[in-house]
Design a protein around this motif. Structure first.
Motif, PDB file in Angstrom:
ATOM      1  N   ASP A  17       0.362  30.458   9.369  1.00  0.00           N
ATOM      2  CA  ASP A  17      -1.002  29.648   9.643  1.00  0.00           C
ATOM      3  C   ASP A  17      -1.222  28.551   8.892  1.00  0.00           C
ATOM      4  OD1 ASP A  17      -3.570  29.092  10.304  1.00  0.00           O
ATOM      5  OD2 ASP A  17      -4.279  30.838   9.784  1.00  0.00           O
ATOM      6  N   VAL A  18      -1.030  27.294   9.431  1.00  0.00           N
ATOM      7  CA  VAL A  18      -1.242  25.925   8.778  1.00  0.00           C
ATOM      8  C   VAL A  18      -2.499  25.456   9.103  1.00  0.00           C
ATOM      9  CG1 VAL A  18      -0.153  24.012   8.105  1.00  0.00           C
ATOM     10  CG2 VAL A  18       1.424  25.969   8.338  1.00  0.00           C
ATOM     11  N   THR A  19      -3.504  25.029   8.307  1.00  0.00           N
ATOM     12  CA  THR A  19      -4.539  24.276   8.471  1.00  0.00           C
ATOM     13  C   THR A  19      -4.609  23.146   7.682  1.00  0.00           C
ATOM     14  OG1 THR A  19      -5.768  25.487   6.798  1.00  0.00           O
ATOM     15  CG2 THR A  19      -5.548  26.310   9.011  1.00  0.00           C
ATOM     16  N   ASP A  20      -4.927  21.855   8.421  1.00  0.00           N
ATOM     17  CA  ASP A  20      -5.169  20.650   7.658  1.00  0.00           C
ATOM     18  C   ASP A  20      -6.315  20.504   6.728  1.00  0.00           C
ATOM     19  OD1 ASP A  20      -2.706  19.911   8.827  1.00  0.00           O
ATOM     20  OD2 ASP A  20      -3.612  18.491  10.436  1.00  0.00           O
ATOM     21  N   LYS A  21      -6.070  19.887   5.734  1.00  0.00           N
ATOM     22  CA  LYS A  21      -7.310  19.738   4.762  1.00  0.00           C
ATOM     23  C   LYS A  21      -7.351  18.154   4.311  1.00  0.00           C
ATOM     24  CE  LYS A  21      -9.542  20.999   0.320  1.00  0.00           C
ATOM     25  NZ  LYS A  21      -9.184  22.143  -0.735  1.00  0.00           N
ATOM     26  N   THR A  22      -8.551  17.457   4.538  1.00  0.00           N
ATOM     27  CA  THR A  22      -8.324  16.065   4.153  1.00  0.00           C
ATOM     28  C   THR A  22      -8.601  15.967   2.803  1.00  0.00           C
ATOM     29  OG1 THR A  22      -9.041  15.436   6.120  1.00  0.00           O
ATOM     30  CG2 THR A  22      -9.580  13.836   4.259  1.00  0.00           C
ATOM     31  N   VAL A  23      -7.966  15.141   1.863  1.00  0.00           N
ATOM     32  CA  VAL A  23      -8.153  15.163   0.318  1.00  0.00           C
ATOM     33  C   VAL A  23      -8.008  13.526  -0.198  1.00  0.00           C
ATOM     34  CG1 VAL A  23      -6.911  17.462  -0.181  1.00  0.00           C
ATOM     35  CG2 VAL A  23      -5.395  15.496  -0.017  1.00  0.00           C
ATOM     36  N   THR A  24      -8.186  13.479  -1.340  1.00  0.00           N
ATOM     37  CA  THR A  24      -7.957  12.073  -1.931  1.00  0.00           C
ATOM     38  C   THR A  24      -6.437  11.875  -2.283  1.00  0.00           C
ATOM     39  OG1 THR A  24      -8.631  12.642  -4.175  1.00  0.00           O
ATOM     40  CG2 THR A  24     -10.628  12.160  -2.668  1.00  0.00           C
ATOM     41  N   LYS A  25      -6.253  10.484  -2.423  1.00  0.00           N
ATOM     42  CA  LYS A  25      -4.774  10.189  -2.811  1.00  0.00           C
ATOM     43  C   LYS A  25      -4.499  10.761  -4.037  1.00  0.00           C
ATOM     44  CE  LYS A  25      -4.179   6.354  -4.394  1.00  0.00           C
ATOM     45  NZ  LYS A  25      -3.875   4.757  -4.301  1.00  0.00           N
ATOM     46  N   GLU A  26      -5.412  10.869  -4.766  1.00  0.00           N
ATOM     47  CA  GLU A  26      -5.269  11.440  -6.268  1.00  0.00           C
ATOM     48  C   GLU A  26      -5.025  13.128  -6.362  1.00  0.00           C
ATOM     49  OE1 GLU A  26      -6.914   7.687  -6.472  1.00  0.00           O
ATOM     50  OE2 GLU A  26      -7.882   9.306  -5.511  1.00  0.00           O
ATOM     51  N   GLU A  27      -5.675  13.667  -5.438  1.00  0.00           N
ATOM     52  CA  GLU A  27      -5.401  15.015  -5.264  1.00  0.00           C
ATOM     53  C   GLU A  27      -4.174  15.277  -4.767  1.00  0.00           C
ATOM     54  OE1 GLU A  27     -10.134  16.781  -4.283  1.00  0.00           O
ATOM     55  OE2 GLU A  27      -8.976  15.905  -2.707  1.00  0.00           O
ATOM     56  N   LEU A  28      -3.547  14.546  -3.672  1.00  0.00           N
ATOM     57  CA  LEU A  28      -2.298  14.680  -3.053  1.00  0.00           C
ATOM     58  C   LEU A  28      -1.300  14.601  -4.141  1.00  0.00           C
ATOM     59  CD1 LEU A  28      -0.727  15.418  -0.580  1.00  0.00           C
ATOM     60  CD2 LEU A  28      -0.759  12.999  -0.256  1.00  0.00           C
ATOM     61  N   MET A  29      -1.375  13.257  -4.862  1.00  0.00           N
ATOM     62  CA  MET A  29      -0.275  13.026  -5.832  1.00  0.00           C
ATOM     63  C   MET A  29      -0.246  13.800  -7.213  1.00  0.00           C
ATOM     64  SD  MET A  29       1.015  11.122  -3.702  1.00  0.00           S
ATOM     65  CE  MET A  29       2.288  10.645  -4.531  1.00  0.00           C
ATOM     66  N   LYS A  30      -1.339  14.706  -7.465  1.00  0.00           N
ATOM     67  CA  LYS A  30      -1.327  15.513  -8.715  1.00  0.00           C
ATOM     68  C   LYS A  30      -0.266  16.290  -8.654  1.00  0.00           C
ATOM     69  CE  LYS A  30      -4.484  18.385 -11.297  1.00  0.00           C
ATOM     70  NZ  LYS A  30      -5.410  19.077 -11.337  1.00  0.00           N
ATOM     71  N   GLU A  31       0.301  16.313  -9.719  1.00  0.00           N
ATOM     72  CA  GLU A  31       1.571  17.114  -9.911  1.00  0.00           C
ATOM     73  C   GLU A  31       1.299  18.477 -10.227  1.00  0.00           C
ATOM     74  OE1 GLU A  31       4.314  15.623 -12.998  1.00  0.00           O
ATOM     75  OE2 GLU A  31       4.369  13.619 -12.136  1.00  0.00           O
ATOM     76  N   ASP A  32       2.272  19.452  -9.658  1.00  0.00           N
ATOM     77  CA  ASP A  32       1.931  20.728  -9.930  1.00  0.00           C
ATOM     78  C   ASP A  32       2.079  20.894 -11.389  1.00  0.00           C
ATOM     79  OD1 ASP A  32       1.340  21.770  -7.525  1.00  0.00           O
ATOM     80  OD2 ASP A  32       3.218  21.170  -6.815  1.00  0.00           O
ATOM     81  N   GLU A  33       1.590  22.043 -11.989  1.00  0.00           N
ATOM     82  CA  GLU A  33       1.680  22.439 -13.087  1.00  0.00           C
ATOM     83  C   GLU A  33       3.104  23.035 -13.551  1.00  0.00           C
ATOM     84  OE1 GLU A  33      -1.181  25.203 -14.733  1.00  0.00           O
ATOM     85  OE2 GLU A  33      -2.921  23.453 -14.301  1.00  0.00           O
ATOM     86  N   GLU A  34       3.632  23.768 -12.315  1.00  0.00           N
ATOM     87  CA  GLU A  34       5.041  24.479 -12.425  1.00  0.00           C
ATOM     88  C   GLU A  34       5.972  23.657 -11.770  1.00  0.00           C
ATOM     89  OE1 GLU A  34       5.845  26.646 -14.503  1.00  0.00           O
ATOM     90  OE2 GLU A  34       3.669  27.131 -15.267  1.00  0.00           O
TER      91      GLU A  34
END
Length: 452
Positions: free
Chosen positions: A429-446
């Motif tokens: 189940d894949v659902t789209d979620k609109t985010v900001t550029k900053e949210e998308l490009m934020k690096e994962d902690e791991e």
């Protein structure tokens, strides 16, 4: 051939193999008879060389070839007959006693050796229908496209000569000779070099000393190379550049129109905007892909826990840690600079190595069950992409992959992984979620669970 399992601990297996001397002798006799009709030895007519003489001349080297053939073929056939799969290339253990080896080569003693390997673990695949992931999507605003178009268009900006002193943004044309301790150094000389002041493309401090310069001026520019400069012989050194300013030109007003686009090799401004938008969307698309993949792998990681082949984990850990150490060395940092210790880092990356191996096995099993395949065309494309990374060494790199199946497997693995992920994304189940550029490009902690 006698085959006996001597160790069965978890995934570890040790198989003892005995090839009777009579079997070795039979193989040797076959080789001698095959060679008899082709042998050309001085004093004998073709096809008339006595087997005893042929054996005396070539028997030892032929037996060595037979032994090598046995060592190459037996591990694969033994493991296949046991309906097992080895996690890595099996290890062969033989006697190191020279006298015993001579007896084997002479056909007077049985050939004994051991095959050590770890099996790939068996596990049941679980239903993926309940997995849900959010696909972060960024809507590219017109302003971002326009800003990028303007930055690209700067490359097509025209300049007009000026007799005034050079200012930030002006283009100066220079001849220069760089010297360290009064001696010119390699790579430090240029003629008719264009430099836009303020672009920060030269060594720090170089451009600032040219502010106010006019055509015809000669200046001595003193700078210090950065401590981390690429050329070790210059890093941290003081240098003087003898500079002749040949021309100063001021940027003309930049107008975004079809003419600017054409100077960039694109037919129109509208097409330039389209290309820029596609590039931005592609960049965001890669980030989206990584986020979705991370969520998928996190979900799979929670569903599986089984024994892992130790050698496979160790090999993955060695690859990860070698890369980490290289990155630290390149950055001139230590583990302490990253607020950790080598011991703690090793523990953390061992956990990552186990996760990668476990998920790799899961994805491989899923792909096999789903019938995922890598075509010859896809492998060729991957090989050509790899070869192009080494300009001037294309032939050597190509031959390397031709001669090393393991290297080819390293190209295939990421392709296969991505195709399995593509297949999985059609099953969850894949659902789209609109985010900001900053949210998308934020690096994962791991770090990402699997190498891409």
């Amino acid at each position: 051939m006698q085959v006996k399992e001597t160790t069965a601990e978890g995934l570890k297996r040790v198989i003892e193999v005995v090839i009777p001397a009579s079997d070795l002798e039979a193989r040797l006799q076959t080789r001698l008879h095959e060679a008899k009709d082709q042998a050309r030895l001085k004093g004998f007519r073709p096809g008339k060389v006595p087997l005893a003489h042929l054996r005396k001349t070539y028997g030892r080297s032929m037996m060595a070839e037979i032994i090598n053939q046995i060592l190459n073929e037996t591990p694969r056939s033994v493991i296949a007959e046991r309906n097992e799969r080895s996690a890595m290339r099996p290890e062969i253990e033989m006697s190191e006693d020279a006298g015993e080896a001579e007896k084997v080569l002479g056909g007077k003693e049985d050939f004994r050796f051991k095959i050590s390997y770890e099996m790939l673990p068996a596990f049941d695949l679980k239903d993926t229908a309940g997995i849900k992931v959010e696909r972060p999507v960024v809507e590219v605003p017109e302003e971002e496209v326009e800003d990028q178009v303007k930055r690209i268009a700067e490359n097509a900006r025209s300049y007009e000569p000026t007799e005034e002193g050079a200012q930030d943004g002006d283009r100066v044309t220079l001849d220069f000779v760089g010297k360290v301790d009064g001696e010119a150094f390699d790579g430090g000389t240029a003629a008719d070099q264009n430099l836009v002041l303020g672009s920060k493309t030269f060594i720090p401090g170089f451009e600032d000393q040219l502010l106010g310069a006019k055509a015809g001026d000669e200046k001595a520019v003193d700078v210090t190379f950065p401590a981390d400069y690429g050329a070790e012989n210059l890093a941290g050194k003081d240098a003087t550049f003898d500079v002749t300013v040949k021309a100063v030109a001021r940027p003309a007003e930049l107008e975004l129109d079809d003419e600017v686009a054409k100077r960039l090799g694109i037919e129109s401004l509208e097409r330039l905007r389209t290309v820029v938008r596609e590039q931005i969307e592609s960049q965001y698309g890669l980030a989206t892909r990584q986020k979705v993949k991370r969520q998928l792998l996190d979900a799979l990681d929670k569903d599986y826990d089984f024994e892992l082949p130790e050698r496979l984990v160790q090999a993955e850990f060695d690859n990860i840690f070698a890369q980490v150490q290289q990155e630290l060395k390149s950055a001139g940092k230590s583990f302490e600079d990253e607020e950790t210790t080598e011991e703690k880092a090793r523990e953390e990356y061992l956990v990552l190595a186990k996760r990668r191996v476990r998920l790799g096995l899961v994805l491989s099993e899923m792909g096999e069950k789903a019938g995922v395949q890598i075509s010859d065309e896809e492998m060729q494309r991957a090989l050509f992409d790899q070869v192009r990374r080494f300009p001037g060494q294309e032939q050597q790199i190509y031959e390397y992959y031709q001669k090393n199946p393991e290297a080819v497997a390293s190209l295939r693995a990421p392709l296969y992984e991505e195709k399995v992920v593509d297949w999985l994304l059609t099953k969850i189940d894949v659902t789209d979620k609109t985010v900001t550029k900053e949210e998308l490009m934020k690096e994962d902690e791991e770090p990402l669970a699997l190498a891409s």
